[in-house]
Enzyme design. Structure first.
Site, short mmCIF file in Angstrom:
data_model
loop_
_atom_site.label_atom_id
_atom_site.label_comp_id
_atom_site.label_asym_id
_atom_site.label_seq_id
_atom_site.Cartn_x
_atom_site.Cartn_y
_atom_site.Cartn_z
N TRP A 103 0.83 -1.21 0.00
CA TRP A 103 0.00 0.00 0.00
C TRP A 103 0.86 1.26 0.00
CZ3 TRP A 103 -4.20 -1.47 -1.90
CH2 TRP A 103 -4.84 -2.63 -1.48
N ASP A 172 -1.64 6.76 6.07
CA ASP A 172 -2.69 5.83 5.67
C ASP A 172 -2.98 4.94 6.87
OD1 ASP A 172 -4.23 3.75 4.70
OD2 ASP A 172 -2.90 3.27 3.01
N LYS A 196 -12.09 -1.67 6.85
CA LYS A 196 -11.29 -2.56 7.69
C LYS A 196 -11.77 -2.47 9.14
CE LYS A 196 -8.65 -3.27 4.07
NZ LYS A 196 -7.64 -2.36 3.58
C1 LIG Z 1 -7.09 -2.02 2.18
C2 LIG Z 1 -6.06 -0.96 2.23
C3 LIG Z 1 -5.96 0.03 1.22
C4 LIG Z 1 -6.84 0.02 -0.01
O1 LIG Z 1 -8.11 0.41 0.32
P1 LIG Z 1 -9.23 0.64 -0.83
O2 LIG Z 1 -10.29 1.34 -0.06
O3 LIG Z 1 -9.61 -0.70 -1.33
O4 LIG Z 1 -8.64 1.50 -1.89
C5 LIG Z 1 -5.02 1.00 1.38
N1 LIG Z 1 -4.20 1.04 2.44
C6 LIG Z 1 -4.25 0.11 3.42
C7 LIG Z 1 -3.32 0.19 4.58
C8 LIG Z 1 -5.19 -0.91 3.33
O5 LIG Z 1 -5.25 -1.85 4.30
#
Ligand SMILES: *Cc1c(COP(=O)(O)O)cnc(C)c1O
Length: 359
Positions: A103, A172, A196
């Site tokens: 990511w 993030d 998540k």
């Molecule tokens: C799942 C995830 C993403 C991607 O998320 P989307 O909403 O599917 O774009 C980005 N960063 C992290 C840390 C993730 O766990």
């Protein structure tokens, strides 16, 4: 109806059962008004109250001061990989990035499309099995921010403490937001896909310091500017109503059980049960280095890929679902976010012991 299984899925992930029941009712008949939540105008008084309540709960739980905006956007966390450098950098400007997983790497790629990414650290050479500590890297003096991913969902690593930097932090937090307390003040911007830890897919939470809104270059299209959404309270266009509503319910549930401090304690207990099981056996080997272990995603291997395949299958038969590791590293991954019940972790450990004995 069958009993609920234990859902170890990395995302979309398990949600509190009481939240699901409430949502199921409100989808059909919101607060007994004879109209379903997802049929209401987003400009209606009822929905305005929903979005306000969700924002207030987030501010309350995370102690977000008034000089930060709380936004609900669409396009997932992945769109933020581009929106962040588009709004905060622009051509000729630079951000420093810590490459601790897929990511982070994807965010670096996007930053290099619209601006420039300086990669201050990478753990790619060791299959992203750890995160750095301060001093392992240096931030480019010309960088506008230091970008990192607080929890690396795929590899099961997590910054045990947030990095410190003279630059503002951008993070993030998709897979660990609201799992532990943190101080927002060193951060310019934090974002998280909801699916998540805080709700269903469809909304991305962005918390941005107000003074950064003006930085956006004129060439950035309207929908991709944070200021567009900030000025309209995330209602410039139709927002992801259902996702925002459910985030509000999840936050209400979290507040009721004692808030972020209480859930952190539970998260630490759950993770400890699982890591103790891994550490007390030679059969299971953790992927993440001990100093970088995630409280949210626990990754480990068995002696062979065949055994791992059997483990996933037999686990699923016992109601332990979603244990297959990400295709990029294989093995097993147990995602145990806020809403994942401790009893599920206990039953996974029982299964691990039995499986090892019979292997
Ligand atoms: C799942 C995830 C993403 C991607 O998320 P989307 O909403 O599917 O774009 C980005 N960063 C992290 C840390 C993730 O766990």
């Amino acid at each position: 109806m069958p009993e609920r299984i234990y859902n170890f899925s990395p995302g979309p992930a398990t949600l509190p059962l009481e939240v699901l029941h409430q949502a199921a009712k409100d989808i059909v008949n919101y607060h007994d008004k004879g109209i379903g939540l997802i049929e209401m105008s987003h400009r209606s008084k009822d929905f305005m109250a929903v979005i306000e309540e969700a924002e207030n709960l987030i501010r309350d739980l995370l102690h977000i001061p008034q000089n930060y905006k709380v936004l609900f956007l669409q396009g997932g966390a992945s769109t933020q990989f581009a929106m962040v450098p588009m709004n905060l950098l622009g051509p000729g400007k630079k951000g420093s990035y810590l490459n601790t997983g897929v990511w982070a790497k994807k965010a670096i790629k996007e930053a290099n499309i619209v601006a420039s990414a300086h990669v201050a650290y990478s753990s790619e050479g060791s299959k992203y099995d750890h995160v750095p500590v301060d001093g392992d890297y240096s931030v480019d003096p010309e960088a506008e921010y230091l970008y990192f991913v607080s929890n690396n969902t795929i590899y099961g690593t997590q910054f045990p403490v947030m990095p410190k930097s003279e630059k503002m932090l951008v993070c993030d937090m998709s897979s660990d937001i609201m799992s532990r307390p943190f101080d927002i003040t060193p951060f310019g911007l934090v974002f998280a896909g909801a699916q998540k830890n805080i709700g269903p897919a469809g909304a991305t939470l962005v918390i941005i310091r107000e003074d950064l809104l003006d930085r956006v270059p004129e060439t950035v299209p309207t929908m991709l500017r944070y200021i567009t959404h900030a000025e309209k309270g995330s209602m410039f266009n139709t927002p992801p109503c259902f996702a925002i509503y459910t985030i509000g319910l999840v936050c209400g549930w979290l507040k009721k059980i004692g808030g972020i401090e209480a859930i952190e304690k539970i998260n630490r207990e759950k993770a400890a049960i699982l890591y103790d099981a891994i550490d007390s056996s030679d059969f299971y080997r953790g992927h993440a280095r001990k100093d970088s272990r995630s409280l949210m995603n626990v990754t480990f291997n068995l002696p062979t890929p065949e055994l791992e395949g059997r483990f996933v299958q037999e686990g699923a038969k016992r109601g332990l679902d979603g244990l297959k590791g990400h295709r990029s590293i294989g093995g097993i991954r147990a995602s145990i976010y806020n809403a994942f019940p401790k009893q599920g972790v206990i039953e996974l450990v029982e299964f691990m012991r039995e499986f090892e004995k019979n292997a």
